[in-house]
Design an enzyme around this catalytic site. Structure first.
Site, PDB file in Angstrom:
ATOM      1  N   GLY A  67       3.340  -5.431   2.909  1.00 15.54           N
ATOM      2  CA  GLY A  67       4.550  -4.177   3.458  1.00 15.54           C
ATOM      3  C   GLY A  67       5.829  -5.129   3.790  1.00 15.54           C
ATOM      4  CB  THR A 111       2.349  -7.131   9.348  1.00 19.47           C
ATOM      5  OG1 THR A 111       1.760  -5.820   9.473  1.00 19.47           O
ATOM      6  CG2 THR A 111       1.421  -8.498  10.292  1.00 19.47           C
ATOM      7  CG  ASP A 159      -2.045  -6.002  11.399  1.00 23.40           C
ATOM      8  OD1 ASP A 159      -1.471  -6.931  11.235  1.00 23.40           O
ATOM      9  OD2 ASP A 159      -2.909  -4.616  10.701  1.00 23.40           O
ATOM     10  NE  ARG A 216      -4.204   1.091   5.569  1.00 21.53           N
ATOM     11  CZ  ARG A 216      -3.172   0.865   4.392  1.00 21.53           C
ATOM     12  NH1 ARG A 216      -2.883   1.546   4.022  1.00 21.53           N
ATOM     13  NH2 ARG A 216      -2.936  -0.531   4.575  1.00 21.53           N
TER      14      ARG A 216
END
Length: 319
Positions: A11, A125, A129, A171
């Site tokens: 992404g 990102t 994470d 997510r």
């Protein structure tokens, strides 16, 4: 080492272009050629490369997205795909590779490292994470985008005495949701890492109204439950008529914040320095503000996790 390759994968995140600029210009300063591979590992396998120099990365430090574009690749997960990528790197005369991305991108970089390609990753990102770094490139910008939206929604919520649900990205990681809720003064936050009790949520909202609060804001990470599903459950459990706002991809776009632009610039230059020093299979990181290299497997094997005290603080201050 005479020529390095560069790609962005997974992404997009605000600050990727700043990292590209830093990698290229530091490489040029060291007398290296740079080849940029378009569309991530997909473009690498297909040999979609373009030469990059100091002028080609001018005036991109403030731009969102990535000039190299990005893509996710199932083909690269196969042995045949990785062999093809190795062939393309050799054909392009690339002696080392910088990969800008997140967890999945680093797993791909590790596979190339095992095939003998010197590779260094840069964490980019919005989910934040990746373990062993203060913050990933793009997270600060995404967080500020979510916070600004929440502040605007608060005006409408207070004007109409409404319950608003704000769904943010995340997510598998609730970092954006937690910090948006904490900095924006939400009554509740729901994250993938922590199960939630719908009855407890309804009871908390009820106590808030009983104490004189006329409106409420609930922040939810997409991986915990969708905003629209939460709306239905709140209606069934407590009779609430909530309004839902899904921020979605707007969090991934736009110019990087000052923090993200500076972080990307530092990590981009550091990644080139580590390649020249002979490092491979590592991530360029800032940990406690200090540049360091981290073995790539540690970035996904070690879990970053959320701070429980921050989750509790949101609840404590929701009265």
């Amino acid at each position: 080492m005479k020529r390095i390759g560069l790609l962005t994968s997974g992404g997009d995140a605000p600050g990727m272009n700043a990292a590209i600029r830093s990698v290229v210009r530091n490489a040029v300063w060291h007398g290296l050629d740079v080849m940029g591979f378009e569309q991530g590992y997909e473009g690498l396998m297909d040999g979609k490369c373009v030469p990059l120099d100091a002028r080609s990365v001018g005036a991109i430090i403030h731009r969102g997205g990535t000039i190299l574009r990005t893509a996710r690749s199932e083909r690269f997960k196969t042995e045949e795909g990785r062999t093809r990528a190795l062939h393309q790197l050799t054909a392009c005369g690339v002696d080392g590779l910088v990969v800008i991305g997140g967890d999945g991108s680093f797993r791909g970089a590790w596979e190339l490292h095992k095939l003998g390609v010197p590779v260094v990753g840069i964490p980019a990102t919005i989910d934040n994470d990746v373990a062993h770094c203060d913050m990933t490139i793009g997270c600060d910008t995404a967080l500020n985008t979510a916070l600004e939206a929440m502040r605007r929604l608060r005006d409408t919520a207070s004007s109409h005495d409404r319950l608003f649900i704000i769904e943010v990205m995340g997510r598998n990681c609730g970092y954006i949701a937690l910090h948006t809720a904490l900095s924006g003064g939400a009554e509740c936050v729901l994250v993938p890492e922590r199960p939630f009790d719908i009855q407890k949520l309804c009871d908390g909202l009820r106590r808030s109204r009983a104490s004189g609060k006329s409106y409420s804001l609930v922040v939810v990470a997409e991986g915990a439950i969708s905003g629209h599903d939460l709306k239905l459950r709140l209606a069934e459990c407590g009779g609430y008529d909530a309004r839902v706002t899904v921020l979605g991809y707007i969090q991934r776009g736009g110019s990087p914040s000052a923090y993200d632009a500076a972080l990307a610039t530092r990590l981009g230059a550091f990644a080139v320095d580590r390649l020249l020093a002979g490092s491979s299979g590592v991530m360029a990181s800032l940990e406690c503000g200090v540049p360091r290299e981290v073995p790539l497997p540690q970035t996904w094997e070690d879990r970053r996790g959320l701070k429980e005290e921050l989750m509790e603080l949101v609840e404590r201050l929701s009265i």
